[in-house]
Design a protein around this motif. Structure first.
Motif, short mmCIF file in Angstrom:
data_model
loop_
_atom_site.label_atom_id
_atom_site.label_comp_id
_atom_site.label_asym_id
_atom_site.label_seq_id
_atom_site.Cartn_x
_atom_site.Cartn_y
_atom_site.Cartn_z
N ASN A 287 -2.65 -3.35 8.97
CA ASN A 287 -3.28 -4.61 8.59
C ASN A 287 -3.04 -4.90 7.11
O ASN A 287 -2.67 -6.01 6.73
CB ASN A 287 -4.78 -4.58 8.90
CG ASN A 287 -5.43 -5.93 8.69
OD1 ASN A 287 -4.86 -6.97 9.00
ND2 ASN A 287 -6.63 -5.92 8.15
N ARG A 288 -3.22 -3.87 6.25
CA ARG A 288 -3.00 -4.05 4.81
C ARG A 288 -1.54 -4.40 4.53
O ARG A 288 -1.25 -5.21 3.66
CB ARG A 288 -3.39 -2.77 4.05
CG ARG A 288 -4.89 -2.53 3.99
CD ARG A 288 -5.24 -1.19 3.38
NE ARG A 288 -4.82 -1.11 2.00
CZ ARG A 288 -4.46 0.02 1.40
NH1 ARG A 288 -4.44 1.16 2.06
NH2 ARG A 288 -4.11 0.01 0.14
N PRO B 215 0.86 -1.18 0.00
CA PRO B 215 0.00 0.00 0.00
C PRO B 215 0.90 1.23 0.00
O PRO B 215 1.87 1.28 0.74
CB PRO B 215 -0.75 -0.09 1.34
CG PRO B 215 -0.56 -1.49 1.84
CD PRO B 215 0.68 -2.02 1.18
N VAL C 224 -5.63 0.41 9.81
CA VAL C 224 -5.95 -0.31 8.57
C VAL C 224 -4.69 -0.47 7.71
O VAL C 224 -4.46 -1.51 7.12
CB VAL C 224 -7.08 0.39 7.80
CG1 VAL C 224 -7.32 -0.26 6.45
CG2 VAL C 224 -8.37 0.37 8.61
N PHE C 225 -3.84 0.59 7.69
CA PHE C 225 -2.59 0.49 6.93
C PHE C 225 -1.74 -0.68 7.43
O PHE C 225 -1.22 -1.47 6.63
CB PHE C 225 -1.76 1.79 7.02
CG PHE C 225 -0.36 1.61 6.50
CD1 PHE C 225 -0.11 1.63 5.14
CD2 PHE C 225 0.71 1.37 7.36
CE1 PHE C 225 1.17 1.43 4.64
CE2 PHE C 225 2.00 1.18 6.87
CZ PHE C 225 2.23 1.20 5.51
N LYS D 248 -12.38 -2.95 6.50
CA LYS D 248 -11.56 -3.41 7.62
C LYS D 248 -10.13 -3.72 7.18
O LYS D 248 -9.31 -4.16 7.98
CB LYS D 248 -12.19 -4.65 8.25
CG LYS D 248 -13.56 -4.42 8.85
CD LYS D 248 -14.14 -5.71 9.40
CE LYS D 248 -15.55 -5.53 9.91
NZ LYS D 248 -16.55 -5.48 8.85
N GLY D 249 -9.85 -3.52 5.90
CA GLY D 249 -8.51 -3.80 5.39
C GLY D 249 -8.29 -5.29 5.12
O GLY D 249 -7.16 -5.74 4.97
N ASN D 250 -9.38 -6.06 5.05
CA ASN D 250 -9.27 -7.50 4.82
C ASN D 250 -9.39 -7.85 3.34
O ASN D 250 -9.85 -7.04 2.54
CB ASN D 250 -10.34 -8.24 5.62
CG ASN D 250 -10.12 -8.11 7.12
OD1 ASN D 250 -8.99 -8.08 7.58
ND2 ASN D 250 -11.21 -8.01 7.87
N ASP E 206 -9.85 3.51 4.10
CA ASP E 206 -8.77 2.59 4.45
C ASP E 206 -7.42 3.29 4.63
O ASP E 206 -6.39 2.64 4.75
CB ASP E 206 -8.67 1.45 3.42
CG ASP E 206 -8.48 1.94 1.98
OD1 ASP E 206 -8.59 3.15 1.75
OD2 ASP E 206 -8.23 1.09 1.12
N ASP E 207 -7.42 4.64 4.66
CA ASP E 207 -6.17 5.38 4.87
C ASP E 207 -6.02 5.83 6.32
O ASP E 207 -6.05 7.03 6.63
CB ASP E 207 -6.12 6.61 3.94
CG ASP E 207 -5.74 6.25 2.52
OD1 ASP E 207 -5.36 5.10 2.29
OD2 ASP E 207 -5.83 7.13 1.65
#
Length: 194
Positions: free
Chosen positions: A148-149, A11, A145-146, A58-60, A140-141
């Motif tokens: 997790n991503r 990301p 979340v970052f 949720k970054g999933n 997602d920023d």
């Protein structure tokens, strides 16, 4: 015959921007971002969009069946013979499922997987900087979340690199330089393969 290029990267690596600029320079290249495809589906208000949103927010990872359907549809409907998709594969399962699909699809050939390599620090600064600067902040920023991503990207990365290296399909490009330099290198590589 559709010639497919996949662009992977952390990301914030710039993979979507790089691919957009290359496609804008050539009317023979169609670019799709898995993230953009998913966001468009979410924005449409469809049932599939709501399902995608329940994962992405949720970054999933989005379930494999939905991802493959979305990508395969995009490739087949692309208006050009050269298709660049960024943000895929994001897992060993996604990689394996796409490989299975390509083995049985005579109209599509995977030409290369390009990895835009950046440090964790660079990715972190870009994503959180994007969130601070943006007029419209992507859901997602944010830091949680970052992280997790980033974990979802890095956990399967060695397996993805090994898989495509063995097939002689992996090309790594540093994403640490200027956008112009990165795009020039990636564009020249893609042009050399088509």
């Amino acid at each position: 015959m559709k010639k497919l290029f996949l662009i992977i990267g952390a990301p914030g690596s710039g993979k979507t921007t790089d691919a957009e600029l290359i496609a804008a320079n050539h009317n023979t290249i169609t670019h799709y971002s898995t993230g953009d495809m998913f966001r468009a589906e979410v924005a449409s208000g469809s049932e599939r969009g709501a399902l995608i949103d329940s994962y992405v927010s949720k970054g999933n990872l989005v379930p494999i069946e939905i991802v493959i359907e979305t990508i395969v549809g995009a490739i087949k409907n692309a208006p050009t013979d050269v298709v660049v998709i960024d943000g895929y594969p994001r897992s060993g399962e996604q990689m394996t499922e796409l490989d299975k699909y390509l083995e049985t699809e005579p109209e599509v050939t995977l030409v290369s997987v390009i990895e835009v390599a950046v440090s964790r620090e660079t990715a972190f600064q870009r994503v959180l900087g994007r969130a601070a600067d943006a007029e419209v902040v992507r859901a997602d920023d944010n830091e949680e979340v970052f992280l997790n991503r980033m974990k979802l990207f890095t956990d399967p990365l060695a397996d993805i690199q090994a898989f495509y290296t063995e097939k002689n399909l992996l090309k790594q490009i540093s994403g640490e330089g200027t956008i112009e330099a990165i795009v020039a290198e990636m564009d020249a590589f893609i042009q050399s393969k088509i």
